[in-house]
Scaffold this motif. Structure first.
Motif, PDB file in Angstrom:
ATOM      1  N   ALA A 194       0.831  -1.203   0.000  1.00  0.00           N
ATOM      2  CA  ALA A 194       0.000   0.000   0.000  1.00  0.00           C
ATOM      3  C   ALA A 194       0.867   1.256   0.000  1.00  0.00           C
ATOM      4  CB  ALA A 194      -0.933  -0.001   1.207  1.00  0.00           C
ATOM      5  N   VAL A 195       1.937   1.254   0.790  1.00  0.00           N
ATOM      6  CA  VAL A 195       2.857   2.394   0.802  1.00  0.00           C
ATOM      7  C   VAL A 195       3.509   2.550  -0.571  1.00  0.00           C
ATOM      8  CG1 VAL A 195       5.018   3.272   1.781  1.00  0.00           C
ATOM      9  CG2 VAL A 195       3.289   2.313   3.286  1.00  0.00           C
ATOM     10  N   ALA A 196       3.935   1.444  -1.159  1.00  0.00           N
ATOM     11  CA  ALA A 196       4.582   1.497  -2.472  1.00  0.00           C
ATOM     12  C   ALA A 196       3.626   2.023  -3.538  1.00  0.00           C
ATOM     13  CB  ALA A 196       5.110   0.117  -2.860  1.00  0.00           C
ATOM     14  N   VAL A 197       2.392   1.545  -3.533  1.00  0.00           N
ATOM     15  CA  VAL A 197       1.398   2.026  -4.495  1.00  0.00           C
ATOM     16  C   VAL A 197       1.178   3.529  -4.308  1.00  0.00           C
ATOM     17  CG1 VAL A 197      -1.061   1.924  -5.112  1.00  0.00           C
ATOM     18  CG2 VAL A 197       0.237  -0.182  -4.812  1.00  0.00           C
ATOM     19  N   GLY A 198       1.102   3.964  -3.073  1.00  0.00           N
ATOM     20  CA  GLY A 198       0.908   5.382  -2.791  1.00  0.00           C
ATOM     21  C   GLY A 198       2.087   6.233  -3.232  1.00  0.00           C
ATOM     22  N   ILE A 199       3.306   5.769  -2.973  1.00  0.00           N
ATOM     23  CA  ILE A 199       4.495   6.526  -3.379  1.00  0.00           C
ATOM     24  C   ILE A 199       4.558   6.638  -4.901  1.00  0.00           C
ATOM     25  CG2 ILE A 199       7.021   6.478  -3.470  1.00  0.00           C
ATOM     26  CD1 ILE A 199       6.936   5.325  -0.610  1.00  0.00           C
ATOM     27  N   VAL A 200       4.317   5.534  -5.580  1.00  0.00           N
ATOM     28  CA  VAL A 200       4.329   5.566  -7.048  1.00  0.00           C
ATOM     29  C   VAL A 200       3.251   6.522  -7.563  1.00  0.00           C
ATOM     30  CG1 VAL A 200       3.899   4.183  -9.118  1.00  0.00           C
ATOM     31  CG2 VAL A 200       5.381   3.305  -7.312  1.00  0.00           C
ATOM     32  N   SER A 201       2.102   6.523  -6.937  1.00  0.00           N
ATOM     33  CA  SER A 201       1.035   7.441  -7.346  1.00  0.00           C
ATOM     34  C   SER A 201       1.446   8.892  -7.115  1.00  0.00           C
ATOM     35  CB  SER A 201      -0.252   7.140  -6.574  1.00  0.00           C
ATOM     36  OG  SER A 201      -0.699   5.844  -6.854  1.00  0.00           O
ATOM     37  N   GLY A 202       2.084   9.161  -5.993  1.00  0.00           N
ATOM     38  CA  GLY A 202       2.560  10.516  -5.715  1.00  0.00           C
ATOM     39  C   GLY A 202       3.620  10.968  -6.705  1.00  0.00           C
ATOM     40  N   MET A 203       4.541  10.069  -7.024  1.00  0.00           N
ATOM     41  CA  MET A 203       5.590  10.415  -7.984  1.00  0.00           C
ATOM     42  C   MET A 203       5.008  10.567  -9.385  1.00  0.00           C
ATOM     43  SD  MET A 203       7.916  10.841  -5.920  1.00  0.00           S
ATOM     44  CE  MET A 203       9.383  11.079  -6.870  1.00  0.00           C
ATOM     45  N   ALA A 204       3.942   9.838  -9.695  1.00  0.00           N
ATOM     46  CA  ALA A 204       3.273   9.993 -10.991  1.00  0.00           C
ATOM     47  C   ALA A 204       2.691  11.399 -11.125  1.00  0.00           C
ATOM     48  CB  ALA A 204       2.181   8.945 -11.153  1.00  0.00           C
ATOM     49  N   ALA A 205       2.263  11.973 -10.013  1.00  0.00           N
ATOM     50  CA  ALA A 205       1.754  13.344 -10.053  1.00  0.00           C
ATOM     51  C   ALA A 205       2.856  14.309 -10.469  1.00  0.00           C
ATOM     52  CB  ALA A 205       1.193  13.742  -8.688  1.00  0.00           C
ATOM     53  N   THR A 206       4.064  14.109  -9.957  1.00  0.00           N
ATOM     54  CA  THR A 206       5.194  14.945 -10.341  1.00  0.00           C
ATOM     55  C   THR A 206       5.520  14.751 -11.818  1.00  0.00           C
ATOM     56  OG1 THR A 206       6.106  14.791  -8.108  1.00  0.00           O
ATOM     57  CG2 THR A 206       7.608  15.473  -9.839  1.00  0.00           C
ATOM     58  N   GLY A 207       5.505  13.503 -12.266  1.00  0.00           N
ATOM     59  CA  GLY A 207       5.779  13.219 -13.675  1.00  0.00           C
ATOM     60  C   GLY A 207       4.739  13.834 -14.597  1.00  0.00           C
ATOM     61  N   ALA A 208       3.480  13.744 -14.216  1.00  0.00           N
ATOM     62  CA  ALA A 208       2.416  14.330 -15.031  1.00  0.00           C
ATOM     63  C   ALA A 208       2.576  15.844 -15.123  1.00  0.00           C
ATOM     64  CB  ALA A 208       1.053  13.972 -14.445  1.00  0.00           C
ATOM     65  N   ASP A 209       2.955  16.467 -14.031  1.00  0.00           N
ATOM     66  CA  ASP A 209       3.173  17.906 -14.034  1.00  0.00           C
ATOM     67  C   ASP A 209       4.325  18.268 -14.973  1.00  0.00           C
ATOM     68  OD1 ASP A 209       2.564  20.585 -12.839  1.00  0.00           O
ATOM     69  OD2 ASP A 209       4.677  20.405 -12.262  1.00  0.00           O
ATOM     70  N   GLN A 210       5.398  17.488 -14.931  1.00  0.00           N
ATOM     71  CA  GLN A 210       6.550  17.755 -15.790  1.00  0.00           C
ATOM     72  C   GLN A 210       6.225  17.535 -17.260  1.00  0.00           C
ATOM     73  OE1 GLN A 210       9.580  19.163 -14.899  1.00  0.00           O
ATOM     74  NE2 GLN A 210       8.318  19.530 -13.090  1.00  0.00           N
ATOM     75  N   ILE A 211       5.428  16.517 -17.565  1.00  0.00           N
ATOM     76  CA  ILE A 211       5.018  16.285 -18.947  1.00  0.00           C
ATOM     77  C   ILE A 211       4.207  17.481 -19.451  1.00  0.00           C
ATOM     78  CG2 ILE A 211       3.484  14.912 -20.424  1.00  0.00           C
ATOM     79  CD1 ILE A 211       4.411  12.449 -18.799  1.00  0.00           C
ATOM     80  N   GLY A 212       3.311  17.981 -18.603  1.00  0.00           N
ATOM     81  CA  GLY A 212       2.530  19.162 -18.969  1.00  0.00           C
ATOM     82  C   GLY A 212       3.404  20.365 -19.243  1.00  0.00           C
ATOM     83  N   LYS A 213       4.441  20.556 -18.433  1.00  0.00           N
ATOM     84  CA  LYS A 213       5.371  21.667 -18.659  1.00  0.00           C
ATOM     85  C   LYS A 213       6.125  21.497 -19.961  1.00  0.00           C
ATOM     86  CE  LYS A 213       6.436  23.100 -13.978  1.00  0.00           C
ATOM     87  NZ  LYS A 213       7.515  23.228 -12.996  1.00  0.00           N
ATOM     88  N   GLN A 214       6.612  20.286 -20.220  1.00  0.00           N
ATOM     89  CA  GLN A 214       7.398  20.062 -21.430  1.00  0.00           C
ATOM     90  C   GLN A 214       6.546  20.230 -22.686  1.00  0.00           C
ATOM     91  OE1 GLN A 214      10.733  19.582 -21.477  1.00  0.00           O
ATOM     92  NE2 GLN A 214      10.643  19.900 -19.279  1.00  0.00           N
ATOM     93  N   LEU A 215       5.336  19.723 -22.658  1.00  0.00           N
ATOM     94  CA  LEU A 215       4.464  19.868 -23.834  1.00  0.00           C
ATOM     95  C   LEU A 215       3.990  21.299 -24.029  1.00  0.00           C
ATOM     96  CD1 LEU A 215       2.325  16.614 -23.594  1.00  0.00           C
ATOM     97  CD2 LEU A 215       4.224  17.087 -25.141  1.00  0.00           C
ATOM     98  N   GLY A 216       3.885  22.024 -22.921  1.00  0.00           N
ATOM     99  CA  GLY A 216       3.434  23.413 -23.002  1.00  0.00           C
ATOM    100  C   GLY A 216       4.571  24.411 -23.174  1.00  0.00           C
ATOM    101  N   GLY A 217       5.779  23.929 -23.365  1.00  0.00           N
ATOM    102  CA  GLY A 217       6.911  24.832 -23.556  1.00  0.00           C
ATOM    103  C   GLY A 217       7.445  25.435 -22.271  1.00  0.00           C
ATOM    104  N   GLY A 218       7.145  24.820 -21.122  1.00  0.00           N
ATOM    105  CA  GLY A 218       7.665  25.303 -19.850  1.00  0.00           C
ATOM    106  C   GLY A 218       6.928  26.500 -19.302  1.00  0.00           C
ATOM    107  N   GLN A 219       5.729  26.785 -19.761  1.00  0.00           N
ATOM    108  CA  GLN A 219       4.991  27.969 -19.343  1.00  0.00           C
ATOM    109  C   GLN A 219       4.002  27.713 -18.228  1.00  0.00           C
ATOM    110  OE1 GLN A 219       3.205  29.409 -22.897  1.00  0.00           O
ATOM    111  NE2 GLN A 219       5.148  29.719 -23.926  1.00  0.00           N
ATOM    112  N   ASN A 220       4.029  26.504 -17.628  1.00  0.00           N
ATOM    113  CA  ASN A 220       3.072  26.155 -16.574  1.00  0.00           C
ATOM    114  C   ASN A 220       3.511  26.586 -15.185  1.00  0.00           C
ATOM    115  OD1 ASN A 220       1.029  25.091 -17.991  1.00  0.00           O
ATOM    116  ND2 ASN A 220       1.426  22.960 -17.521  1.00  0.00           N
ATOM    117  N   GLY A 221       4.428  27.414 -15.025  1.00  0.00           N
ATOM    118  CA  GLY A 221       4.795  27.850 -13.682  1.00  0.00           C
ATOM    119  C   GLY A 221       6.140  27.554 -13.392  1.00  0.00           C
TER     120      GLY A 221
END
Length: 89
Positions: free
Chosen positions: A62-89
């Motif tokens: 359960a801890v591992a699933v939660g950590i991976v889910s939390g890190m996926a949030a960081t990855g999703a944010d970074q993908i959004g920045k890269q696709l948007g040209g780094g203008q997301n903040g």
């Protein structure tokens, strides 16, 4: 009804929101992945006891699933920045 995978997606969304709140506070962004990883781990343990059909049956998984889910949030944010040209903040 199977809420397991929806619960994991929910953890990711909550962790992403936590990351956005931390970003707004002005705390150094290098800490965001660590904080959302820990938050995800804690939410993963909560999910083990609260969410029916959660995809983990013991606390370590359960801890591992939660950590991976939390890190996926960081990855999703970074993908959004890269696709948007780094203008997301």
């Amino acid at each position: 009804m199977d809420f397991g995978i929806v619960g994991v997606a929910g953890i990711t969304v909550i962790c992403w929101l936590i990351g956005q709140i931390i970003k707004a506070t002005g705390l150094n962004n290098k800490w965001i992945p660590c904080i959302v990883g820990v938050a995800g781990g804690l939410l993963g343990v909560a999910g083990l006891y609260i969410i029916p059909d959660y995809p983990a049956t013991e606390i370590i998984t359960a801890v591992a699933v939660g950590i991976v889910s939390g890190m996926a949030a960081t990855g999703a944010d970074q993908i959004g920045k890269q696709l948007g040209g780094g203008q997301n903040g």
